[in-house]
Write an enzyme that holds these catalytic residues in place. Sequence first.
Site, mmCIF file in Angstrom:
data_model
loop_
_atom_site.group_PDB
_atom_site.id
_atom_site.type_symbol
_atom_site.label_atom_id
_atom_site.label_comp_id
_atom_site.label_asym_id
_atom_site.label_seq_id
_atom_site.Cartn_x
_atom_site.Cartn_y
_atom_site.Cartn_z
ATOM 1 N N SER A 1 -9.726 1.723 2.936
ATOM 2 C CA SER A 1 -8.815 2.497 2.129
ATOM 3 C C SER A 1 -7.816 1.656 1.319
ATOM 4 O O SER A 1 -7.236 2.164 0.372
ATOM 5 C CB SER A 1 -8.039 3.470 3.014
ATOM 6 O OG SER A 1 -7.241 2.776 3.944
ATOM 7 N N LYS B 1 0.855 -1.187 0.000
ATOM 8 C CA LYS B 1 0.000 0.000 0.000
ATOM 9 C C LYS B 1 0.895 1.244 0.000
ATOM 10 O O LYS B 1 2.011 1.221 0.550
ATOM 11 C CB LYS B 1 -0.896 -0.044 1.248
ATOM 12 C CG LYS B 1 -2.001 0.992 1.288
ATOM 13 C CD LYS B 1 -2.880 0.767 2.531
ATOM 14 C CE LYS B 1 -3.945 1.806 2.716
ATOM 15 N NZ LYS B 1 -4.795 1.567 3.893
ATOM 16 N N SER C 1 -10.076 -0.936 6.963
ATOM 17 C CA SER C 1 -9.474 -0.643 5.655
ATOM 18 C C SER C 1 -8.781 -1.809 4.964
ATOM 19 O O SER C 1 -8.380 -1.684 3.810
ATOM 20 C CB SER C 1 -8.478 0.507 5.785
ATOM 21 O OG SER C 1 -9.171 1.729 5.842
#
Lengths: 476, 97
Positions: free
Chosen positions: A151, A76, A175
């Site tokens: 996210s 990420k 997330s």
Amino acid sequence: MNFENMSLIELASLIQEQKVSSVEVTKYFIDKCVEKQNLNAILEIFDDAISQAEEMDKKIKNGFKGKLAGVPVIIKDNILYKGKKASCSSKFLENYVAQYNSTVVDHMLKEGAIILGRANMDEFAMGSSTENSAFVTTLNALDPTRVPGGSSGGSACAVAAGLCPVALGTDTGGSIRQPASYNGVVGIKPTYGRVSRYGVVAFASSLEQVGPITKNVKDNAYMLSVLAGGSENDETSLKIDVPDFLSYIKDNIKGMKIAVLKEVEEVVKGLDVEKTYHDVIKFLSNNGAEIINASIPDFTLTLPCYYIIAPAEATSNLGRFDGVKYSRRSQSATNIDDIYLKSRSEGFGKEVKRRIMLGNFVLSSGYFDAYYNKAKKLQQKLKLEASKVFSVCDAIILPTTTGEAFKIGEKVNDPISMYKEDLFTILANVLGVPSISIPCGKGKNNLPFGIQIIANNLNEGIIYDIANFIEKEYRG
Amino acid sequence: MKKTNVTIEEVRRLAALSALEFSEEELQAFVPEFENILELVDQVKNCDVSDVEVQYSSHKLSQLRSDIAKDSLPQEEILLNSPKTKKGSFCVPKMLD
């Protein structure tokens, strides 16, 4: 060879046994990333991925052994990898280059991983759809008209679309688990402290953890054994031995005590996920698990509790972005106050600003006791309520989301509706306990639902055992 | 429960505390938006927590390392991400006359 349908464990073993080379596998996944770039899952493929793989192939020939020897991994965009950009999908950090490795990257490199690239996310991990990314909106891997969740939407989409065998996400309020659910893959938020947060850009430090997103439960357990382990650079990380999480998977849930929360039963009524949730409970019961009716009386207050604590921490963590130290400074700033004001106002997106404002509100004089203090006390109360459940149960079962992935644009202008996406996932963050989301069944649009298994602190092993049992049934 | 009212002055105060600039239109838009968010978080006010001690360090797991000095990152590397540097320092416009 079709590497995208292989599990992480199979792939790692093939490369380790030199049946295929890391270069071959890495090139294959780079080609996939390029072929499916319309998904907007990946922000950057690192230009040295192939040379990393060449180097690793030589090492393997010379006897190197590692759990991820030659396996490409996507991270990420808020996880630091030395010499590479880590932008948090924010204009503010668009050109920020990491000067050191996060602990999780070090752990993966030690086991021979190839860090392939970085995945799109909601800006600073604030959001549930990747629509808050300053750069692109990632598409759902199974339906391009829908969000991938967030996210960690880029990471979940990448795994589901076969762009990599495993990706890393971070989970502050759901997330990892919500996007895993929306893309039909497996994601875990480990126990708070199980994985070091060193080198992960902070949003709400007391709530978040890094975790793996994989195609199946066993891969997830395998990967967590690599990521876990404390670091002296993160005083909240646990300096304890890391178990082999795979060894907990026994294929037998007889006598396992699984809690169903009264409060969840009420909330779930009429939701799309209701039938699947009850089907999974019935399946567990039919296979010898003991279903216990339990209660966390303040469950419905986890959402407001989170939306006080998380913005309060965010406002503090994002104070460091001042136009002096990191990456961006407004071109129109002429004095020091301007540097702060203009750099922040130009660099942050709408949701980030909203949460900074909310954080300052709940921390400001006159409101601190009524909001922040109250929420911290409530968090403590929730922990006491949950400890009563865990004193008689091995795990709690919950849905991950209320339904299937929603349409792109459907909630983007309605923050409250977006916040409510986290309804079922926030509990684990507020308690600090581990929670997995696994795909179970589909909704009316033929898209997956996710079911969560939550256990007490450090009981990821129990979670994997139950999750694997469910997966065998629901993977068909 | 009565909805918490938010005034435009309150929004301006928060923007200043946050070191964020907004247009007049954006500030106005914050008022109803904030009221809706407060309606959500105000629910915590109904919860009785009188018998609970507040714990700011929420996970009793913290462990400290030994207090031994170690090499830190070189100054040149630290400054690489700064938009403007001079002679090994962060550089900002003149602050004092």
